[in-house]
Design a protein around this motif. Structure first.
Motif, PDB file in Angstrom:
ATOM      1  N   PRO A   9       0.734  -1.196  -0.055  1.00 53.56           N
ATOM      2  CA  PRO A   9      -0.052   0.025  -0.140  1.00 53.56           C
ATOM      3  C   PRO A   9       0.916   1.124   0.055  1.00 53.56           C
ATOM      4  N   PHE A  10       0.235   2.294  -0.425  1.00 56.95           N
ATOM      5  CA  PHE A  10       0.922   3.579  -0.631  1.00 56.95           C
ATOM      6  C   PHE A  10       0.450   4.806   0.137  1.00 56.95           C
ATOM      7  N   VAL A  11       1.400   5.723   0.363  1.00 67.21           N
ATOM      8  CA  VAL A  11       0.645   6.864   1.158  1.00 67.21           C
ATOM      9  C   VAL A  11       1.366   8.029   0.400  1.00 67.21           C
ATOM     10  N   MET A  12       0.508   9.216   0.326  1.00 72.25           N
ATOM     11  CA  MET A  12       0.897  10.392  -0.212  1.00 72.25           C
ATOM     12  C   MET A  12       1.264  11.634   0.767  1.00 72.25           C
ATOM     13  N   PHE A  13       2.500  12.195   0.789  1.00 72.14           N
ATOM     14  CA  PHE A  13       2.830  13.159   1.875  1.00 72.14           C
ATOM     15  C   PHE A  13       2.625  14.622   0.999  1.00 72.14           C
ATOM     16  N   ALA A  14       1.719  15.301   1.209  1.00 73.72           N
ATOM     17  CA  ALA A  14       1.295  16.275   0.380  1.00 73.72           C
ATOM     18  C   ALA A  14       1.365  17.867   1.126  1.00 73.72           C
ATOM     19  N   SER A  15       1.752  18.658   0.361  1.00 74.33           N
ATOM     20  CA  SER A  15       1.823  20.274   0.809  1.00 74.33           C
ATOM     21  C   SER A  15       0.458  20.483   0.851  1.00 74.33           C
ATOM     22  N   SER A  16       0.023  21.591   1.762  1.00 74.11           N
ATOM     23  CA  SER A  16      -1.139  22.256   1.920  1.00 74.11           C
ATOM     24  C   SER A  16      -1.586  22.561   0.551  1.00 74.11           C
ATOM     25  N   GLU A  17      -0.979  23.303  -0.168  1.00 69.20           N
ATOM     26  CA  GLU A  17      -1.117  24.073  -1.438  1.00 69.20           C
ATOM     27  C   GLU A  17      -1.718  22.979  -2.450  1.00 69.20           C
TER      28      GLU A  17
END
Length: 299
Positions: A175-183
């Motif tokens: 399984p994956f996870v995405m670490f994203a900026s607020s923008e």
């Protein structure tokens, strides 16, 4: 006339806001196979590496080639050595309900240690993604995927789909996870094509229940604070997509010692001191499983 002989503050701290771990703890399952026996010293860990896998057509009634598997051990050093030490005067503790050993350790972890570990994890992922191929990797097979792009609301879904497509074509297993900026998070959330399928759900990641955003209930999207995600100027990170087991967040030591006031020769203070040796290790063959979307800031 009223004489106040003693007063004590409420056991309430005017706390600074600080988020729980947004990266380090999420990836912690990647270190589940690392034990004390893997360590060769206080700050080093041995990694087994195997190369030489191949296949060929079988030749009946003829000599068939045999391949030799090269097995080697690589020693990786833990790069973070952190120290903390605080003196707590016994008189101050008696007058302040929140000024005690437990509160100090908790606040240090929340305000200092946790954000630092998240920053380290992000920095190591970025370093691995941008690292050039090793000298024995002639085909540049083990390099990360980095995409420079300016994100808008209109193209946010396209960027997301491109990352998913890359993982599929590269045969990277989730399984994956995405670490994203607020923008990026906001751009994706407000994209007309995903607004109905963008939901916030409770998902269990490495044994911890977290509220995360998801498209169609798929990859967890975790917003990461700017101070923890933007650690490599002039790169402005939009998002990092990785499998949950892409790296090994390792703590060799995380010790806190209390020296009581009775042992203080120059005063009447409890002393808290602690050392933390840790790092996030990304192995060479894991680099292709790191997808970084970013833009340059010109700094």
């Amino acid at each position: 006339m009223t004489v106040i002989l003693d007063s004590k503050d409420l056991a309430k701290v005017d706390q600074e806001f600080a988020a729980e771990s947004q990266v380090w703890e999420v990836l912690k399952g990647g270190a589940s196979d690392v034990t004390d026996s893997d360590f060769t010293g206080a700050k080093e860990v041995r990694i087994n590496k195997m190369k030489g896998f191949t296949a060929s057509d079988y030749k009946r009634n003829d000599t068939n080639a045999r391949a030799k598997i090269d097995v080697s051990k690589e020693t990786v050093k833990l790069g973070k050595e952190r120290w903390m030490a605080y003196d707590l005067d016994v008189l101050d503790q008696s007058e302040n309900g929140s000024y005690n050993v437990a509160s100090i350790i908790e606040e240090h972890s929340r305000l200092i240690a946790t954000p630092e570990k998240d920053k380290t994890a992000v920095k190591r992922l970025i370093e691995a993604a941008f690292k050039s191929a090793e000298s024995d990797d002639s085909t540049s097979k083990y390099v990360g995927k980095t995409v420079i792009e300016k994100i808008t609301t209109a193209n946010s879904l396209t960027a997301y789909d491109a990352a998913e497509t890359y993982m599929t074509d590269a045969e990277v297993v989730g399984p994956f996870v995405m670490f994203a900026s607020s923008e990026y998070y906001n751009a994706l959330k407000n994209n007309d094509k995903v607004s109905k399928s963008f939901t916030v759900n409770e998902a269990q990641i490495n044994g911890i229940n977290r509220k995360v955003a998801q498209l169609d209930g798929d990859v967890p999207i975790i917003k990461v604070a700017k101070s923890r995600l933007q650690v490599d100027s002039p790169k402005k990170i939009n998002f990092i997509l990785v499998p949950l087991h892409v790296a090994a967040p390792i703590e060799k030591y995380n010790d806190v010692t209390l020296i009581p006031a009775s042992q203080d020769r120059d005063g009447n203070r409890d002393t808290i001191k602690g050392t933390n040796y840790y790092d996030l290790i990304v192995l060479e063959k894991a680099r292709p499983a790191i997808y970084v979307s970013y833009e340059t800031t010109g700094g």
